[in-house]
Design a protein around this motif. Structure first.
Motif, PDB file in Angstrom:
ATOM      1  N   PRO A   1     -91.167  35.130 -88.534  1.00 49.99           N
ATOM      2  CA  PRO A   1     -90.420  34.485 -87.446  1.00 49.99           C
ATOM      3  C   PRO A   1     -90.144  35.472 -86.312  1.00 49.99           C
ATOM      4  CG  PRO A   1     -88.944  35.093 -89.218  1.00 49.99           C
ATOM      5  CD  PRO A   1     -90.336  35.405 -89.705  1.00 49.99           C
ATOM      6  N   LEU A   2     -89.820  34.934 -85.163  1.00 48.19           N
ATOM      7  CA  LEU A   2     -89.438  35.757 -84.027  1.00 48.19           C
ATOM      8  C   LEU A   2     -87.938  36.000 -84.061  1.00 48.19           C
ATOM      9  CD1 LEU A   2     -91.504  34.190 -81.094  1.00 48.19           C
ATOM     10  CD2 LEU A   2     -91.892  36.406 -82.192  1.00 48.19           C
ATOM     11  N   ILE A   3     -87.552  37.248 -83.865  1.00 47.45           N
ATOM     12  CA  ILE A   3     -86.134  37.585 -83.757  1.00 47.45           C
ATOM     13  C   ILE A   3     -85.973  38.578 -82.619  1.00 47.45           C
ATOM     14  CG2 ILE A   3     -85.715  37.203 -86.218  1.00 47.45           C
ATOM     15  CD1 ILE A   3     -85.538  40.256 -86.527  1.00 47.45           C
ATOM     16  N   SER A   4     -84.776  38.741 -82.123  1.00 47.87           N
ATOM     17  CA  SER A   4     -84.527  39.706 -81.054  1.00 47.87           C
ATOM     18  C   SER A   4     -84.568  41.119 -81.611  1.00 47.87           C
ATOM     19  CB  SER A   4     -83.181  39.444 -80.392  1.00 47.87           C
ATOM     20  OG  SER A   4     -82.127  39.756 -81.284  1.00 47.87           O
ATOM     21  N   VAL A   5     -84.879  42.063 -80.751  1.00 46.22           N
ATOM     22  CA  VAL A   5     -84.825  43.467 -81.159  1.00 46.22           C
ATOM     23  C   VAL A   5     -83.417  43.811 -81.626  1.00 46.22           C
ATOM     24  CG1 VAL A   5     -85.048  45.860 -80.351  1.00 46.22           C
ATOM     25  CG2 VAL A   5     -86.718  44.141 -79.628  1.00 46.22           C
ATOM     26  N   PHE A   6     -82.423  43.232 -80.961  1.00 45.35           N
ATOM     27  CA  PHE A   6     -81.029  43.482 -81.331  1.00 45.35           C
ATOM     28  C   PHE A   6     -80.773  43.073 -82.785  1.00 45.35           C
ATOM     29  CE2 PHE A   6     -76.416  42.210 -81.049  1.00 45.35           C
ATOM     30  CZ  PHE A   6     -75.927  43.493 -80.902  1.00 45.35           C
TER      31      PHE A   6
ATOM     32  N   LEU B   1     -84.293  45.350 -73.528  1.00 43.05           N
ATOM     33  CA  LEU B   1     -85.053  45.504 -74.769  1.00 43.05           C
ATOM     34  C   LEU B   1     -84.376  44.777 -75.930  1.00 43.05           C
ATOM     35  CD1 LEU B   1     -87.503  46.719 -76.174  1.00 43.05           C
ATOM     36  CD2 LEU B   1     -86.131  48.757 -76.650  1.00 43.05           C
ATOM     37  N   PHE B   2     -83.075  44.886 -76.063  1.00 45.19           N
ATOM     38  CA  PHE B   2     -82.377  44.238 -77.178  1.00 45.19           C
ATOM     39  C   PHE B   2     -82.590  42.715 -77.196  1.00 45.19           C
ATOM     40  CE2 PHE B   2     -78.929  47.555 -78.520  1.00 45.19           C
ATOM     41  CZ  PHE B   2     -79.927  48.275 -79.166  1.00 45.19           C
ATOM     42  N   PRO B   3     -82.564  42.011 -76.063  1.00 46.76           N
ATOM     43  CA  PRO B   3     -82.791  40.555 -76.117  1.00 46.76           C
ATOM     44  C   PRO B   3     -84.272  40.187 -76.323  1.00 46.76           C
ATOM     45  CG  PRO B   3     -81.481  41.178 -74.195  1.00 46.76           C
ATOM     46  CD  PRO B   3     -82.068  42.433 -74.748  1.00 46.76           C
ATOM     47  N   PHE B   4     -85.170  41.134 -76.187  1.00 44.82           N
ATOM     48  CA  PHE B   4     -86.601  40.840 -76.299  1.00 44.82           C
ATOM     49  C   PHE B   4     -86.944  40.386 -77.713  1.00 44.82           C
ATOM     50  CE2 PHE B   4     -91.009  42.166 -77.118  1.00 44.82           C
ATOM     51  CZ  PHE B   4     -91.654  41.494 -76.085  1.00 44.82           C
ATOM     52  N   GLU B   5     -87.751  39.334 -77.817  1.00 44.94           N
ATOM     53  CA  GLU B   5     -88.101  38.800 -79.133  1.00 44.94           C
ATOM     54  C   GLU B   5     -89.358  39.463 -79.680  1.00 44.94           C
ATOM     55  OE1 GLU B   5     -88.278  34.518 -78.770  1.00 44.94           O
ATOM     56  OE2 GLU B   5     -86.237  34.378 -79.550  1.00 44.94           O
ATOM     57  N   MET B   6     -89.317  39.786 -80.951  1.00 45.62           N
ATOM     58  CA  MET B   6     -90.434  40.398 -81.645  1.00 45.62           C
ATOM     59  C   MET B   6     -90.581  39.726 -83.007  1.00 45.62           C
ATOM     60  SD  MET B   6     -88.701  43.997 -82.902  1.00 45.62           S
ATOM     61  CE  MET B   6     -90.051  44.325 -84.052  1.00 45.62           C
ATOM     62  N   GLN B   7     -91.699  39.968 -83.653  1.00 50.16           N
ATOM     63  CA  GLN B   7     -91.909  39.388 -84.979  1.00 50.16           C
ATOM     64  C   GLN B   7     -91.201  40.240 -86.027  1.00 50.16           C
ATOM     65  OE1 GLN B   7     -96.220  39.223 -84.446  1.00 50.16           O
ATOM     66  NE2 GLN B   7     -96.131  37.034 -84.905  1.00 50.16           N
ATOM     67  N   ASP B   8     -90.570  39.560 -86.945  1.00 48.25           N
ATOM     68  CA  ASP B   8     -89.774  40.236 -87.974  1.00 48.25           C
ATOM     69  C   ASP B   8     -90.697  40.745 -89.084  1.00 48.25           C
ATOM     70  OD1 ASP B   8     -87.750  41.212 -89.495  1.00 48.25           O
ATOM     71  OD2 ASP B   8     -86.957  39.258 -90.116  1.00 48.25           O
ATOM     72  N   VAL B   9     -91.381  41.842 -88.791  1.00 51.59           N
ATOM     73  CA  VAL B   9     -92.329  42.438 -89.736  1.00 51.59           C
ATOM     74  C   VAL B   9     -91.929  43.878 -89.989  1.00 51.59           C
ATOM     75  CG1 VAL B   9     -94.723  43.143 -90.112  1.00 51.59           C
ATOM     76  CG2 VAL B   9     -94.228  40.958 -88.997  1.00 51.59           C
ATOM     77  N   ARG B  10     -91.810  44.227 -91.251  1.00 51.71           N
ATOM     78  CA  ARG B  10     -91.501  45.603 -91.637  1.00 51.71           C
ATOM     79  C   ARG B  10     -92.491  46.042 -92.715  1.00 51.71           C
ATOM     80  NH1 ARG B  10     -86.111  47.018 -89.989  1.00 51.71           N
ATOM     81  NH2 ARG B  10     -84.954  45.177 -89.302  1.00 51.71           N
ATOM     82  N   MET B  11     -92.998  47.244 -92.532  1.00 49.97           N
ATOM     83  CA  MET B  11     -93.924  47.788 -93.519  1.00 49.97           C
ATOM     84  C   MET B  11     -93.786  49.298 -93.510  1.00 49.97           C
ATOM     85  SD  MET B  11     -98.086  47.406 -93.778  1.00 49.97           S
ATOM     86  CE  MET B  11     -97.948  45.694 -94.263  1.00 49.97           C
ATOM     87  N   PRO B  12     -93.696  49.929 -94.673  1.00 49.66           N
ATOM     88  CA  PRO B  12     -93.567  51.391 -94.727  1.00 49.66           C
ATOM     89  C   PRO B  12     -94.698  52.079 -93.948  1.00 49.66           C
ATOM     90  CG  PRO B  12     -93.220  50.441 -96.887  1.00 49.66           C
ATOM     91  CD  PRO B  12     -93.701  49.314 -96.018  1.00 49.66           C
TER      92      PRO B  12
END
Length: 276
Positions: free
Chosen positions: A54-59, A115-126
Motif C-alpha cells: 500500500p501507499l503510505i506517507s513518508v511521515f 518530503l514527509f507528506p509524500f506517498e511511497m510504497q510501504d516496502v521494507r527489506m534488509p
C-alpha cells in the motif's frame, strides 16, 4: 547447481521480469552466475512487494516522529534539528541527497513540509535503502543552465574539455535558425582554444538567466553576463579579453546543453561549421 544451469535460470528470471514488470537489465557477463542469481531473486522479490504494497506517507513510514515547526527553531539550533531528521530517515532505511548545498533551515522545511507528506510504497527489506533526491522535487533549470556554462568556461580556461559532447547539443541551432553538426561546433571550439597557450585569471558574472518552455519537455535557456581573462599566445605575448558573454542552451526534458555562445576572444567563422 552448476554455473551452466545457473546461467539458464538467470536468463529465465530476466525474461520473466521483463515480461511481468518491464524490467531492463545491464550486461552481467563479468559477474559470477551465483551472485547474479541472488541479485535477480532479490529484485524480483522487491518488484512483487512493491506491486502489492500500500501507499503510505513518508511521515507514517518513519513512525510519525514529533518534530518542531521550522519557525520554532532558533538559528543556532537548526543544524542539530536537521541532523535529527536525517537520523530518523536513516534509521528507517531512507536517504535524502541533493546535488547542491542548501541552507539547513531550507532543508528542514523541505523534509517536514514536502518530503514527509509524500506517498511511497510501504516496502521494507534488509539491505534496501530508499533514496530521495531534493532536485527531483524542485526542478531548477536556471541552476542547471548555470552549471553547463560553468563547465564550458572551466574547459575554456583549461583550453580543453574532457567530454565536450556532454556540453554541446546534439543538433546545435545557431542564430537565424541554422542547424550545425555537433562535431563541427566542437571542432571549432578546439581550434579557437588552440589560438592560446594558456588562459589565466578568468572571471565571469552571469547576471540574468531566462528560461522559455515550448511544452513540458522542450525548453530554451538564455544567459547574459560579463567575463574577462588574460590569454597568452604561443609567441609569449599576452592580451586581456573582456566584455559581454551570451549563452543559449536547450533541453528535451533531460540535461541542458549549449546551442550557441559568445565570449570575448572567441571568433565565429562559418567555414569551420558543417550545416545540417
Amino acid at each position: 547447481m552448476d554455473n551452466a544451469q545457473l546461467r539458464i535460470e538467470n536468463d529465465i528470471l530476466k525474461l520473466a521480469m521483463q515480461a511481468e514488470f518491464g524490467a531492463e537489465f545491464m550486461d552481467f557477463a563479468d559477474i559470477p552466475p551465483e551472485v547474479e542469481n541472488n541479485f535477480l531473486k532479490m529484485v524480483r522479490k522487491v518488484e512483487e512487494m512493491e506491486r502489492e504494497a500500500p501507499l503510505i506517507s513518508v511521515f507514517d513510514f518513519v513512525g510519525r516522529p514529533l518534530v518542531p515547526h521550522s519557525d520554532e527553531i532558533a538559528d543556532d539550533a537548526i543544524d542539530a534539528e536537521l541532523e535529527k531528521l536525517y537520523a530518523v530517515l536513516e534509521g528507517n532505511d531512507l536517504s535524502l541527497v541533493s546535488i547542491r548545498d542548501y541552507p539547513p533551515r531550507h532543508m528542514y522545511k523541505f523534509i517536514t513540509e514536502e518530503l514527509f507528506p509524500f506517498e511511497m510504497q510501504d516496502v521494507r527489506m534488509p539491505g534496501m535503502v530508499g533514496i530521495f533526491c531534493y532536485e527531483d522535487f524542485h526542478f531548477e533549470p536556471e541552476e542547471d543552465i548555470r552549471g553547463v556554462i560553468m563547465s564550458f568556461l572551466y574547459g575554456w580556461e583549461k583550453l580543453q574539455w574532457r567530454n565536450p559532447k556532454e556540453l554541446i547539443e546534439e543538433h546545435p541551432v545557431q542564430p537565424g535558425g541554422n542547424m550545425v553538426t555537433q562535431e563541427s561546433l566542437i571542432r571549432h571550439m578546439i581550434l579557437e582554444a588552440g589560438k592560446f597557450s594558456s588562459v589565466q585569471s578568468l572571471e565571469y558574472n552571469l547576471h540574468s538567466i531566462e528560461v522559455k518552455w515550448t511544452d513540458e519537455l522542450f525548453g530554451m535557456g538564455y544567459a547574459l553576463g560579463e567575463m574577462r581573462y588574460m590569454a597568452t599566445f604561443p609567441d609569449g605575448s599576452e592580451q586581456w579579453f573582456e566584455g559581454e558573454c551570451k549563452f543559449c542552451c536547450g533541453t528535451l526534458g533531460e540535461e541542458w546543453r549549449l546551442h550557441y555562445f559568445q565570449i570575448p576572444g572567441f571568433t565565429w567563422n562559418g567555414k569551420w561549421l558543417d550545416y545540417e
